[in-house]
Design a protein around this motif. Structure first.
Motif, PDB file in Angstrom:
ATOM      1  N   LEU A 132      -5.367  53.116  -8.258  1.00 55.25           N
ATOM      2  CA  LEU A 132      -5.095  51.913  -9.047  1.00 55.25           C
ATOM      3  C   LEU A 132      -5.501  50.720  -8.196  1.00 55.25           C
ATOM      4  N   HIS A 133      -6.390  49.860  -8.724  1.00 50.71           N
ATOM      5  CA  HIS A 133      -6.938  48.722  -7.987  1.00 50.71           C
ATOM      6  C   HIS A 133      -6.363  47.431  -8.557  1.00 50.71           C
ATOM      7  N   ILE A 134      -5.752  46.616  -7.687  1.00 48.69           N
ATOM      8  CA  ILE A 134      -5.082  45.383  -8.117  1.00 48.69           C
ATOM      9  C   ILE A 134      -5.671  44.209  -7.336  1.00 48.69           C
ATOM     10  N   GLY A 135      -6.212  43.225  -8.027  1.00 51.39           N
ATOM     11  CA  GLY A 135      -6.792  42.060  -7.365  1.00 51.39           C
ATOM     12  C   GLY A 135      -5.728  41.075  -6.903  1.00 51.39           C
ATOM     13  N   LEU A 136      -5.912  40.566  -5.696  1.00 53.85           N
ATOM     14  CA  LEU A 136      -4.995  39.563  -5.140  1.00 53.85           C
ATOM     15  C   LEU A 136      -5.817  38.317  -4.788  1.00 53.85           C
ATOM     16  N   HIS A 137      -5.295  37.154  -5.122  1.00 50.33           N
ATOM     17  CA  HIS A 137      -5.999  35.896  -4.834  1.00 50.33           C
ATOM     18  C   HIS A 137      -5.003  34.917  -4.228  1.00 50.33           C
ATOM     19  N   SER A 138      -5.345  34.395  -3.040  1.00 44.81           N
ATOM     20  CA  SER A 138      -4.445  33.442  -2.366  1.00 44.81           C
ATOM     21  C   SER A 138      -5.274  32.455  -1.581  1.00 44.81           C
ATOM     22  N   GLY A 139      -5.443  31.269  -2.139  1.00 52.25           N
ATOM     23  CA  GLY A 139      -6.228  30.260  -1.435  1.00 52.25           C
ATOM     24  C   GLY A 139      -7.662  30.712  -1.268  1.00 52.25           C
ATOM     25  N   GLY A 140      -8.100  30.843  -0.028  1.00 53.88           N
ATOM     26  CA  GLY A 140      -9.476  31.244   0.239  1.00 53.88           C
ATOM     27  C   GLY A 140      -9.651  32.735   0.413  1.00 53.88           C
ATOM     28  N   LEU A 141      -8.569  33.524   0.247  1.00 55.04           N
ATOM     29  CA  LEU A 141      -8.651  34.964   0.477  1.00 55.04           C
ATOM     30  C   LEU A 141      -8.755  35.725  -0.834  1.00 55.04           C
ATOM     31  N   ASP A 142      -9.803  36.564  -0.955  1.00 55.76           N
ATOM     32  CA  ASP A 142      -9.934  37.503  -2.070  1.00 55.76           C
ATOM     33  C   ASP A 142      -9.676  38.892  -1.516  1.00 55.76           C
ATOM     34  N   ALA A 143      -8.753  39.605  -2.153  1.00 53.96           N
ATOM     35  CA  ALA A 143      -8.359  40.923  -1.646  1.00 53.96           C
ATOM     36  C   ALA A 143      -8.091  41.864  -2.808  1.00 53.96           C
ATOM     37  N   ILE A 144      -8.081  43.154  -2.483  1.00 54.65           N
ATOM     38  CA  ILE A 144      -7.751  44.190  -3.471  1.00 54.65           C
ATOM     39  C   ILE A 144      -6.695  45.101  -2.874  1.00 54.65           C
ATOM     40  N   PHE A 145      -5.593  45.217  -3.578  1.00 55.52           N
ATOM     41  CA  PHE A 145      -4.514  46.135  -3.193  1.00 55.52           C
ATOM     42  C   PHE A 145      -4.779  47.453  -3.913  1.00 55.52           C
TER      43      PHE A 145
END
Length: 467
Positions: A132-145
């Motif tokens: 299961l892929h969950i996108g995370l966005h925080s300021g300048g950081l793009d991440a995938i949990f």
């Protein structure tokens, strides 16, 4: 109306399903909120990752988890992981990851059908069947949990819905952690910097500063916090700083200026002061480096370039510049008169050769001091070299003022001077050039005074000659 038993049973089942969904949602919400409290307390990324993993474990069944973050080369690397096999892996975002990063959680029934997973070596994919892929966005950081399971089709639509509710909380927690770390980094940078640093608000009040205020300037906490920044600036520099601060309120930019900061003892140090505004925060950031030694060195160089090293008088170049200023003054004011004296010490070479250079140097310094005692106001005395001296007399009322000064100079040398055990009688020849004569420039006027001096020297019956 008669309700059939089958309809009644169906309604009861629907009601029970609704209650079950409500209960599950409430439990999920409570679990996520509990996790959110843990996220808020996290101070490091590995702590936050564990909190996120624990929070999601309360609502979703999975075996391993890891977070991928976007690197500068647009590939994704592992930020944190519960699985050693994926720790050093590098992922190139393709169709699935791009949709996830765009804000759409995706459940992959079989990772072997996912382009990003297909590109990974077998050891990374070992014991993993679905994810299961969950996108995370925080300021300048793009991440995938990413959470994984060893069973195919383990994750489905229900998990995607839960991921949609989980993602904003996790993103906010990650953003909060980033902000906290930035504050910690800023404070650490403040503390470790050898430069003087400060943050002021729009009113110019100091809100944060570092220890250099004490180590360089001598101020303690009570001396600085809440005080006006301009109160620590030299009065002659305060206007320039105030103008820059006023400008920075309107526009986000950087400015650099050299200013003097006052120490607690009342003396001043020179700083190269960089000021930068941040409009969103309504703050101004200040970094100032001590350049006192550099400024003093520059001042010494400038002084040396303009002055005679033995007597401290201005040299030929500076003297000519002052004459040119007087020419400009005379051009603007009618009947403005100034004069140049050219002097040398009579028989100086004989004294220097017989009594030694030390006595000769002392004699030149004594001669210079006596000449300075005669002039006043904007008048200046210069040494051109050897035993040749000049005087610029300004704002004369008449030519007779110049001859009166010449008489006073001769009076200064009526009596011998005592130098290093020797009694020495000083006399001088003086040539005078007046601006009332039409000279074209400073060099011509100085040459005329020099010529007049040689006339006086050759005629022992006169003490000075006007050219």
């Amino acid at each position: 109306m008669v309700i059939k038993s089958e309809e009644l049973l169906e309604s009861l089942l629907d009601l029970e399903k609704s209650r079950k969904r409500e209960q599950d949602l409430r439990m999920e919400t409570e679990a996520l909120l509990q996790g959110l409290h843990g996220m808020a307390r996290s101070r490091k990324k590995d702590e936050l990752f564990k909190t996120l993993t624990d929070a999601l474990h309360n609502v979703v069944d999975f075996e391993d988890a890891f977070i991928l973050e976007m690197a500068e080369d647009n590939n994704m690397t592992v930020l944190a992981s519960t699985c050693l096999a994926v720790e050093n892996s590098i992922w190139e975002p393709k169709s699935v990851f791009n949709r996830v990063l765009a804000g759409r959680p995706i459940a992959s029934f079989d990772i072997h059908q996912v382009p990003e997973w297909q590109a990974q070596p077998d050891n990374v994919k070992a014991n993993i069947a679905s994810a299961l892929h969950i996108g995370l966005h925080s300021g300048g950081l793009d991440a995938i949990f990413i959470i994984t399971h060893s069973s195919i089709k383990h994750f489905g639509t229900g998990h995607v819905k839960k991921a949609n509710r989980f993602a904003p909380l996790a993103s906010q927690a990650l953003l909060t952690l980033e902000l906290q770390q930035k504050v910690v980094q800023r404070d650490r940078f403040f503390k470790l910097s050898l430069d003087l640093m400060a943050i002021i608000d729009t009113t110019g009040i100091l809100r944060q500063y570092n220890d250099v205020w004490q180590s360089l300037l001598g101020y303690g906490v009570k001396d600085v916090y809440g005080k006006r920044f301009l109160d620590f600036i030299h009065p002659e520099d305060a206007e320039s700083i105030e103008a820059i601060l006023h400008y920075l309120k309107k526009k986000e930019r950087k400015e650099l200026i050299e200013v003097r900061f006052q120490t607690k003892e009342g003396s001043y140090l020179w700083f190269s002061c960089s000021l930068a505004s941040h409009q969103n925060e309504q703050l101004c950031y200040i970094v100032a480096r001590d350049i006192t030694d550099s400024i003093l060195y520059r001042q010494r160089l400038a002084y040396t370039a303009e002055h005679d090293s033995l007597t401290g008088l201005i040299n030929r170049g500076s003297f000519l510049s002052r004459i040119n200023q007087e020419f400009s003054e005379a051009a603007e004011k009618e009947d403005y008169i100034f004069a140049i004296f050219f002097l040398d010490l009579n028989k100086f070479k004989t004294i220097n050769d017989t009594l030694g250079h030390d006595v000769g140097d002392e004699l030149l310094k004594t001669f210079a001091k006596k000449l300075q005692q005669v002039v006043h106001g904007r008048d200046v005395v210069a040494r051109l070299g050897g035993d040749e001296f000049t005087i610029l007399l300004t704002e004369l009322q008449s030519p007779q003022n110049a001859t009166s000064v010449a008489d006073r100079i001769q009076t200064k040398f009526l009596h011998p001077v005592e130098l290093k055990g020797h009694s020495i009688k000083i006399s001088t020849s003086i040539g005078i050039a007046l601006s009332s004569t039409q000279y074209s420039d400073a060099e011509e006027m100085l040459s005329a005074a020099d010529h007049a001096m040689y006339q006086a020297k050759s005629d022992q019956s006169v003490e000075y000659v006007i050219g």
